[in-house]
Scaffold this motif. Sequence first.
Motif, PDB file in Angstrom:
ATOM      1  N   LYS A 219       0.947  -1.085   0.043  1.00 22.30           N
ATOM      2  CA  LYS A 219       0.061  -0.148   0.060  1.00 22.30           C
ATOM      3  C   LYS A 219       0.738   1.225  -0.077  1.00 22.30           C
ATOM      4  N   MET A 220       2.064   1.109   1.008  1.00 24.42           N
ATOM      5  CA  MET A 220       2.934   2.555   0.838  1.00 24.42           C
ATOM      6  C   MET A 220       3.518   2.574  -0.689  1.00 24.42           C
ATOM      7  N   ILE A 221       3.809   1.413  -1.399  1.00 22.46           N
ATOM      8  CA  ILE A 221       4.450   1.397  -2.658  1.00 22.46           C
ATOM      9  C   ILE A 221       3.438   2.163  -3.658  1.00 22.46           C
ATOM     10  N   GLU A 222       2.204   1.623  -3.528  1.00 21.50           N
ATOM     11  CA  GLU A 222       0.865   2.405  -4.382  1.00 21.50           C
ATOM     12  C   GLU A 222       0.828   3.892  -4.151  1.00 21.50           C
ATOM     13  N   MET A 223       1.003   4.077  -2.650  1.00 21.41           N
ATOM     14  CA  MET A 223       0.982   5.583  -2.630  1.00 21.41           C
ATOM     15  C   MET A 223       2.213   6.441  -3.069  1.00 21.41           C
ATOM     16  N   GLY A 224       3.342   5.833  -2.816  1.00 21.93           N
ATOM     17  CA  GLY A 224       4.642   6.303  -3.419  1.00 21.93           C
ATOM     18  C   GLY A 224       4.381   6.614  -4.920  1.00 21.93           C
ATOM     19  N   ALA A 225       4.018   5.473  -5.725  1.00 19.47           N
ATOM     20  CA  ALA A 225       3.825   5.647  -7.133  1.00 19.47           C
ATOM     21  C   ALA A 225       3.053   6.453  -7.452  1.00 19.47           C
TER      22      ALA A 225
ATOM     23  N   LYS B 181      -6.018   6.525  -1.109  1.00 24.01           N
ATOM     24  CA  LYS B 181      -4.661   5.859  -0.858  1.00 24.01           C
ATOM     25  C   LYS B 181      -3.765   6.029   0.369  1.00 24.01           C
ATOM     26  N   VAL B 182      -4.111   7.031   0.983  1.00 24.62           N
ATOM     27  CA  VAL B 182      -3.556   7.408   2.103  1.00 24.62           C
ATOM     28  C   VAL B 182      -4.228   6.351   3.191  1.00 24.62           C
ATOM     29  N   MET B 183      -5.484   6.529   3.126  1.00 22.33           N
ATOM     30  CA  MET B 183      -6.376   5.556   4.189  1.00 22.33           C
ATOM     31  C   MET B 183      -6.013   4.205   4.113  1.00 22.33           C
ATOM     32  N   ASP B 184      -5.813   3.798   2.756  1.00 23.49           N
ATOM     33  CA  ASP B 184      -5.355   2.278   2.532  1.00 23.49           C
ATOM     34  C   ASP B 184      -4.182   2.097   3.340  1.00 23.49           C
ATOM     35  N   VAL B 185      -3.143   2.900   3.399  1.00 22.57           N
ATOM     36  CA  VAL B 185      -1.849   2.908   4.052  1.00 22.57           C
ATOM     37  C   VAL B 185      -2.171   2.723   5.469  1.00 22.57           C
ATOM     38  N   TYR B 186      -2.865   3.529   6.126  1.00 23.60           N
ATOM     39  CA  TYR B 186      -3.545   3.293   7.471  1.00 23.60           C
ATOM     40  C   TYR B 186      -3.951   2.182   7.879  1.00 23.60           C
ATOM     41  N   ASP B 187      -5.013   1.794   7.202  1.00 26.01           N
ATOM     42  CA  ASP B 187      -5.791   0.696   7.276  1.00 26.01           C
ATOM     43  C   ASP B 187      -4.779  -0.667   7.521  1.00 26.01           C
TER      44      ASP B 187
ATOM     45  N   PHE C 188      -1.443  17.473  14.933  1.00 21.26           N
ATOM     46  CA  PHE C 188      -1.656  16.791  13.877  1.00 21.26           C
ATOM     47  C   PHE C 188      -3.061  16.676  13.162  1.00 21.26           C
ATOM     48  N   LEU C 189      -3.936  16.560  14.081  1.00 20.03           N
ATOM     49  CA  LEU C 189      -5.272  16.582  13.476  1.00 20.03           C
ATOM     50  C   LEU C 189      -5.630  17.887  12.749  1.00 20.03           C
ATOM     51  N   GLU C 190      -5.341  19.019  13.395  1.00 20.15           N
ATOM     52  CA  GLU C 190      -5.414  20.089  12.513  1.00 20.15           C
ATOM     53  C   GLU C 190      -4.594  20.434  11.410  1.00 20.15           C
TER      54      GLU C 190
ATOM     55  N   LEU D 167      11.419   7.260 -14.005  1.00 19.51           N
ATOM     56  CA  LEU D 167      11.846   5.834 -13.455  1.00 19.51           C
ATOM     57  C   LEU D 167      11.714   5.217 -12.293  1.00 19.51           C
ATOM     58  N   LEU D 168      11.744   6.072 -11.154  1.00 19.64           N
ATOM     59  CA  LEU D 168      11.602   5.796  -9.945  1.00 19.64           C
ATOM     60  C   LEU D 168       9.994   5.371  -9.560  1.00 19.64           C
ATOM     61  N   LYS D 169       9.272   6.077 -10.320  1.00 20.71           N
ATOM     62  CA  LYS D 169       7.664   5.649 -10.262  1.00 20.71           C
ATOM     63  C   LYS D 169       7.585   4.329 -10.818  1.00 20.71           C
TER      64      LYS D 169
ATOM     65  N   ALA E 159       9.663   2.086 -10.997  1.00 21.32           N
ATOM     66  CA  ALA E 159      10.296   1.036 -10.323  1.00 21.32           C
ATOM     67  C   ALA E 159       9.175   0.443  -9.124  1.00 21.32           C
ATOM     68  N   ALA E 160       8.709   1.461  -8.660  1.00 14.84           N
ATOM     69  CA  ALA E 160       7.623   1.363  -7.489  1.00 14.84           C
ATOM     70  C   ALA E 160       6.480   0.517  -8.107  1.00 14.84           C
ATOM     71  N   GLU E 161       5.918   0.731  -9.379  1.00 17.07           N
ATOM     72  CA  GLU E 161       5.023   0.180 -10.068  1.00 17.07           C
ATOM     73  C   GLU E 161       5.380  -1.362 -10.394  1.00 17.07           C
TER      74      GLU E 161
HETATM   75  C1  PID Z   1      -9.772   7.810  12.342  1.00 17.63           C
HETATM   76  C2  PID Z   1     -10.962   8.049  13.139  1.00 17.63           C
HETATM   77  C3  PID Z   1     -11.760   9.410  12.825  1.00 17.63           C
HETATM   78  C4  PID Z   1     -10.871  10.586  12.848  1.00 17.63           C
HETATM   79  C5  PID Z   1      -9.529  10.727  11.986  1.00 17.63           C
HETATM   80  C6  PID Z   1      -9.103   9.240  11.843  1.00 17.63           C
HETATM   81  C7  PID Z   1      -7.555   8.892  11.437  1.00 17.63           C
HETATM   82  C8  PID Z   1      -7.352   8.721  10.271  1.00 17.63           C
HETATM   83  C9  PID Z   1      -5.694   8.596   9.790  1.00 17.63           C
HETATM   84  C10 PID Z   1      -4.723   8.811  10.609  1.00 17.63           C
HETATM   85  C11 PID Z   1      -5.266   8.493   8.712  1.00 17.63           C
HETATM   86  C12 PID Z   1      -3.864   8.532   8.710  1.00 17.63           C
HETATM   87  C13 PID Z   1      -3.001   8.096   7.536  1.00 17.63           C
HETATM   88  C14 PID Z   1      -1.483   7.928   7.761  1.00 17.63           C
HETATM   89  C15 PID Z   1      -0.907   7.600   6.518  1.00 17.63           C
HETATM   90  C16 PID Z   1       0.544   7.610   6.188  1.00 17.63           C
HETATM   91  C17 PID Z   1       0.961   7.176   5.049  1.00 17.63           C
HETATM   92  C18 PID Z   1       2.313   6.738   4.936  1.00 17.63           C
HETATM   93  C19 PID Z   1       2.963   6.508   3.745  1.00 17.63           C
HETATM   94  C20 PID Z   1       4.258   5.978   3.638  1.00 17.63           C
HETATM   95  C21 PID Z   1       4.745   5.848   2.247  1.00 17.63           C
HETATM   96  C22 PID Z   1       6.242   5.353   2.291  1.00 17.63           C
HETATM   97  C23 PID Z   1       7.032   5.075   1.141  1.00 17.63           C
HETATM   98  C24 PID Z   1       7.856   5.224   0.265  1.00 17.63           C
HETATM   99  C25 PID Z   1       8.469   6.607  -0.062  1.00 17.63           C
HETATM  100  C26 PID Z   1       7.989   6.697  -1.531  1.00 17.63           C
HETATM  101  C27 PID Z   1       8.505   5.371  -2.531  1.00 17.63           C
HETATM  102  C28 PID Z   1       7.640   4.224  -2.012  1.00 17.63           C
HETATM  103  C29 PID Z   1       8.169   3.836  -0.561  1.00 17.63           C
HETATM  104  C30 PID Z   1       8.744   6.062  -4.778  1.00 17.63           C
HETATM  105  C31 PID Z   1       7.954   6.207  -6.243  1.00 17.63           C
HETATM  106  C32 PID Z   1      -9.025   6.599  12.400  1.00 17.63           C
HETATM  107  C33 PID Z   1      -8.411  11.301  12.620  1.00 17.63           C
HETATM  108  C34 PID Z   1      -9.768  11.148  10.812  1.00 17.63           C
HETATM  109  C35 PID Z   1      -0.739   8.472   8.835  1.00 17.63           C
HETATM  110  C36 PID Z   1       4.043   5.863   1.110  1.00 17.63           C
HETATM  111  C37 PID Z   1       7.963   7.721   0.397  1.00 17.63           C
HETATM  112  C38 PID Z   1       9.999   6.349  -0.163  1.00 17.63           C
HETATM  113  C39 PID Z   1       7.231   2.774  -0.081  1.00 17.63           C
HETATM  114  O1  PID Z   1     -10.116   8.346  10.860  1.00 17.63           O
HETATM  115  O2  PID Z   1     -13.082   9.696  13.802  1.00 17.63           O
HETATM  116  O3  PID Z   1      -4.488   9.015  12.044  1.00 17.63           O
HETATM  117  O4  PID Z   1      -3.357   8.360  10.148  1.00 17.63           O
HETATM  118  O5  PID Z   1       9.403   3.647  -0.465  1.00 17.63           O
HETATM  119  O6  PID Z   1       7.889   5.640  -3.751  1.00 17.63           O
HETATM  120  O7  PID Z   1       9.935   5.973  -4.666  1.00 17.63           O
END
Ligand code: PID
Length: 312
Positions: free
Chosen positions: A46-52, A103-109, A139-141, A221-223, A225-227
């Motif tokens: 899921k993180m890879i998909e978000m990164g891509a 995509k962000v929520m999929d990582v969280y879940d 963070f919430l704000e 090319l990085l994208k 590679a993630a795909e």
């Molecule tokens: C809740 C209840 C509600 C109130 C609420 C609530 C909270 C929700 C939340 C939360 C959602 C949430 C999301 C977070 C997401 C974090 C995502 C992180 C992603 C990490 C990645 C890593 C990577 C890489 C990277 C790029 C590379 C690929 C990777 C390429 C192309 C529960 C408050 C709304 C925290 C993507 C970056 C290096 C894999 O809903 O009542 O609290 O947090 O290497 O890609 O190189």
Amino acid sequence: DQIGDAAKKLGDASYDFAKEVDWNNGVFLQAPGSFQPLKALKAIDKMIEMGAAADPELLKKAADAHHKAIGSISGPNGVTSRADWDAVNAALGRVVASVPKQKVMDVYDAVKDITDPKVPAYMKSLVNGADAEKAYQGFLEFKDVVAANQVATASAAATVPTGDKIGTAAKALSDASYPFIKDIDWLSDIYLKPLPGKTAPETLKAIDKMIVMGSKMDGNLLKAAAEAHHKAIGSIDAKGVTSPEDYEAVNAALGRIVASVPKQTVMDVYNSMAKVVDPSVTNNMFSKVNPLDALSAAKGFYTFKDVVEAVQ
Ligand code: PID
Ligand code: DGD
Ligand code: CLA
Ligand code: PID
Ligand code: PID
Ligand code: PID
Ligand code: PID
Ligand code: PID
């Protein structure tokens, strides 16, 4: 921009917390609950998909912000400066805003799915609890500002080169190394063990070189590679091994991103990793596979790298 301004407010609310966290604590290398490699791989996918899906330029800037932040670390806890803390939060907020919310929520879940519910409270118990709550409120704000600036649809997929020299060489490398890939225990927990004799600050130096290399890579090319990794995860067997075709596509994609940065940048990663990886680690890995398969893979790699170097 709005996210930059919001990151300053987030810094006001969270820097006390950041100073209290012991960033050098070895606990952060452990799985956040029971060890479940296939579920963890799903979370990484899921993180890879978000990164891509993220904007490559914003990813680069986020990598640069981390590199700068590593340079301003001070004190026994390993905390970065207030300004760099804010800059990292801003950069990551912009990355998050560049992908659709789902995509962000999929990582969280998916991360939640491998995290023991007692972990957050344990983390909180290591710091001043009131400061953790203040940080979370911040963070919430912050997330509301990110959401207000967030794209609704993902960016276009990467363009994948075809018929290039690296693609051809990747076929030979993959044929020579696939038996070795099948020998490796991908579902072992050994890869989460600390590096023998190395401290967190020492290891972070090597990671910093990877961050620098990542920020210099060609974004398309990085994208790609993630795909390719995402596709490969989709074809794993019960032992975690991907198909020969997808393995070949990963090799080609990685060869191309290596060729997109200067040789010295790659050698900086190699040399810094060599400093933190004790030969006992490599020998231990070698002892667990068929030696002939490993030697064939190594030979394939040394042939492949000449092709990469020629187009670098
Ligand atoms: C809740 C209840 C509600 C109130 C609420 C609530 C909270 C929700 C939340 C939360 C959602 C949430 C999301 C977070 C997401 C974090 C995502 C992180 C992603 C990490 C990645 C890593 C990577 C890489 C990277 C790029 C590379 C690929 C990777 C390429 C192309 C529960 C408050 C709304 C925290 C993507 C970056 C290096 C894999 O809903 O009542 O609290 O947090 O290497 O890609 O190189
Ligand atoms: C946390 C999250 C941090 C936990 C850290 C676990 C992450 C481990 C990552 C391992 C990934 C593998 C990568 C490594 C690979 C190595 C390969 C070799 O403490 C929750 C419950 C779920 C927590 C788990 C999910 C975390 C997801 C984090 C995103 C993933 C990032 C990816 C990281 C990986 C690497 C990056 C490159 O959400 O979270 C704390 C929250 O726990 C606390 O719960 C929240 C509720 O969700 C929320 O609904 C609300 O109830 C809140 O709020 C309490 O608690 C209340 C009020 O409502 C607020 O208004 C406010 O007043 C507040 O109280 C103040 O206290
Ligand atoms: Mg990071 C996240 C460490 C490099 C991209 N990264 C995280 C955190 C952890 C971390 C602090 C994951 C665990 C967690 O959620 O804790 N990264 C870390 C280190 C390094 C690094 C040590 C080394 C250099 N990262 C790095 C690089 C990139 C990223 C090079 C690519 C540019 N990283 C990246 C992304 C994300 C992380 C996209 C995340 O989404 C994730 C994260 O922070 O999710 C929340 C909790 C988080 C913290 C303690 C730090 C944030 C503090 C906030 C602003 C306030 C605290 C709130 C509360 C108390 C706890 C969080 C609750 C949560 C539900 C929001
Ligand atoms: C939410 C709800 C949806 C809408 C949404 C949403 C938002 C999600 C978001 C968001 C996720 C998110 C993540 C952010 C994470 C920031 C992490 C910052 C980490 C900073 C570090 C700094 C440092 C260092 C460094 C290494 C050192 C330690 C330090 C060692 C060993 C909720 C909008 C989709 C912002 C780690 C780098 C030098 C501390 O999902 O409805 O908005 O933001 O010195 O390491 O010393
Ligand atoms: C609680 C209740 C809510 C309110 C709340 C609350 C608190 C939650 C908390 C909290 C969560 C939390 C999380 C923290 C996470 C920190 C993550 C740090 C990661 C650091 C890493 C460092 C490293 C390295 C590195 C590479 C090395 C390994 C390492 C090798 C091979 C309970 C307030 C929301 C603090 C990854 C980079 C050097 C480990 O939820 O009502 O308070 O804190 O050395 O690699 O060696
Ligand atoms: C030796 C002796 C000579 C013969 C020789 C020889 C061998 C040299 C070798 C070798 C060099 C070498 C290099 C290797 C380099 C590997 C580099 C890996 C980099 C990993 C990265 C990870 C990452 C990410 C990513 C992007 C993110 C940032 C990160 C963004 C913007 C000894 C044979 C010549 C193997 C970069 C990709 C997700 C950090 O010289 O006689 O054998 O191997 O997250 O960035 O998102
Ligand atoms: C060299 C010397 C300099 C010149 C130079 C140079 C070249 C460096 C190079 C290069 C480095 C490099 C690296 C490559 C790495 C390829 C790695 C492939 C990995 C494939 C995997 C596939 C898979 C999966 C997946 C996850 C599953 C496991 C699997 C689990 C838990 C030397 C040119 C600078 C090509 C991992 C993804 C599905 C197996 O530096 O003088 O040329 O290439 O199924 O995970 O199941
Ligand atoms: C030797 C002598 C030379 C010839 C030679 C030689 C051999 C060297 C060798 C060898 C090196 C080697 C290395 C291997 C490395 C394998 C790395 C695998 C990594 C897998 C991971 C999997 C994972 C996950 C994941 C996330 C989970 C954690 C994990 C959480 C939170 C000696 C032949 C050159 C085999 C990282 C992704 C699911 C662990 O040099 O003369 O033979 O092999 O589950 O995250 O749970």
